[in-house]
Scaffold this active site. Sequence first.
Site, PDB file in Angstrom:
ATOM      1  N   VAL A 199       1.052  -0.873   0.126  1.00  0.00           N
ATOM      2  CA  VAL A 199       0.306  -0.043  -0.427  1.00  0.00           C
ATOM      3  C   VAL A 199       1.294   1.431   0.276  1.00  0.00           C
ATOM      4  CG1 VAL A 199      -2.110  -0.526   1.204  1.00  0.00           C
ATOM      5  CG2 VAL A 199      -0.143   0.186   2.915  1.00  0.00           C
ATOM      6  N   ASP A 200       0.832   1.803  -1.193  1.00  0.00           N
ATOM      7  CA  ASP A 200       1.138   3.107  -0.564  1.00  0.00           C
ATOM      8  C   ASP A 200       1.126   4.430   0.467  1.00  0.00           C
ATOM      9  OD1 ASP A 200       2.226   5.659  -2.255  1.00  0.00           O
ATOM     10  OD2 ASP A 200       0.208   6.694  -2.519  1.00  0.00           O
ATOM     11  N   LYS A 201       1.789   5.487   0.847  1.00  0.00           N
ATOM     12  CA  LYS A 201       1.680   5.967   2.012  1.00  0.00           C
ATOM     13  C   LYS A 201       0.290   7.232   2.201  1.00  0.00           C
ATOM     14  CE  LYS A 201       4.109   8.898   3.618  1.00  0.00           C
ATOM     15  NZ  LYS A 201       2.945   9.699   4.314  1.00  0.00           N
TER      16      LYS A 201
END
Length: 663
Positions: free
Chosen positions: A316-318
């Site tokens: 997941v991207d932040k």
Amino acid sequence: MSDIKTWMRGPWAVPIGSGAAILASFAAAHLVTSRSVVALPWSDALMIAAASIAGIPVILKASRALTARVVGIDLLVSIAAIGAVAIGNYWEAAAVTFLFAVGHALESATLNKTRSALAELVAVAPDIAIVMRHGLQVEVPAGSVANGETVLVKNGAKVPVDGVVTGGTGALDEASITGESMPAHKTLGDTVFAGTISTSGFLQVSATGVGADTTLARIIHRVEEAQDAKAKTQAFMDRFSAWYTPAIIALAVILGLATRDIVLALTLLVIGCPGALVISIPVSIVAGIGRGAKDGILIKGGEFLETSARIDAVCVDKTGTLTEGHPRLTDVFSLDPAWDRDDVLRIAAQAEAGSEHPLARPILDAAAQAELGTIGLPEHTEPMPGKGIVATVDGHRVAVGNMALMASESDSGAHYDAALVRVDALSGAGRTPMAVAWDGQIIGIVAVADEIRADAAEMVRRLHGAGVKKVVMLTGDIERVARAVGDQVGVDEVRAGLLPEGKLEAVAELQSQGYTVAMVGDGVNDAPALATADIGVAMGAAGSGVAIETADIALMRDDLLKLPQAIALARRTVNNMRQNIAVALLTVVTLLAGVLFGGVTMAVGMLVHELSVLVVIANAMRLLRDRGANLAKNREQQGSGQSRPASLIKPSGSISTMSPEPS
């Protein structure tokens, strides 16, 4: 008359006609007197008629399939029925064809139910719209509305177009688009979608998407394609059937020649029908994808559904995924007495005015709020991927970015060392610091922060509960900030300071370790990683045609908890497919054993065969119930006594001019 013609073309006309002929045959056989010897031929004729009514459509379908070099179930039934008539077993011929016709009709009816999600989507498509033309309210077909026209949405009406609210307020039921059951409040500037329903208020909407260009139309198109797309297991079953059916015919011929028992050979043909086996996969896929569509989860097709069931690592991207995606400026420091904090903020804003980076906006907003005057555009802007930006402002070189950028842009002196200390302290507090350099001299530090989503930690817990072994956060942010967010959310691994290529390499590394990887990102800087991952997931895809068409899984609502729900649905669907295959194989093996060892007739075999088809379909229809997600949610809530984590950065009313003294 038209209703009769429609019924005659329906799926139940053939079995009802055949069944009536069978009943008439029994009546002719049992209502005769001992002196009436002419009734028996009438009974046989009616039984042949019953077999013909139900059998001719099957024979025609088998013939068309043969012209396309396809040997299917219809050919097995056709040969068995014709053979039974030829040897005088009229009842067997009628029973086989009648039961096959009934099974086909029931199959059509139940399959239509598994496609109910698509039918519901089509049903919510609006037919009419009320538009303002020449100052008058005009009712027109929804497809004739032009982009830019003002559409009126009154209480209880369907929204006929995609658009933006230009006047009024109201609440819309958006369940058909996002899967969210609670009405969404709409006011000036908000986006609305065709097919949603007004539950209160009055809206004036400027049309931005009409007809096939609406989000609803794209969803319907995607669900249609997805339900027809074949999974790998289904493709294998199709190839298996292509060999299996001729093999059953050959086995029946050999058995007939060896035993000289034509009835046994014909019975073997009927018993060997792989109907339940052939339908076991597609019916589960259709039901699973339909269930997902109802919940605002679009899965691209059967192959991606199967792959999603194997996901055991999620990247997941932040920013914008685990966090709100709306960073704000939290700190401004001056490191040079010749520059005050307003100077530092103004220079940073002037440099960022030409940047499209997400962190530029909070700096510009803060400068506007501080009323620092007009922030002009820089003469030249040069983005430095993964580092920051370099711009020319009033003939001076300005750099705004991380310390890696400062190492190449500024000299190493007292300000550099002070900047390192300050950056380290801010990073430890979970903020993203950026140094500001003017002609090679560091003059100050600005810092921004993004709030962690309230359901981010819950998503990670549910992913683990759904069988995901590793949740990895991939971000271009610095290590300290990323660690602070990762610790709050509870991810298994944090990889920070990544360029787009670095995210791709991280996904590829996990795949090389044997993981089936899903990547969740915004589709821009995460595009290489999304393309490399086994499953690319787009969040908040409502209104985004590109996301709906290109993502392997599109979550229509920007809801993190939809991700574990999608994976759990995929696992349930694949388990359902396996159950159906087991039922189908067990039925075929049991019936074949019954034929070879005696006791199973042609009619009994066809009855059991059709019942197995219905069992398979009924089992698949269980996926349409929204039980699995609720049970998983309850288990997660019961299994965790922890409360949701607080936001990493608390909102404050002012920008800090001081930070905690570094230890």
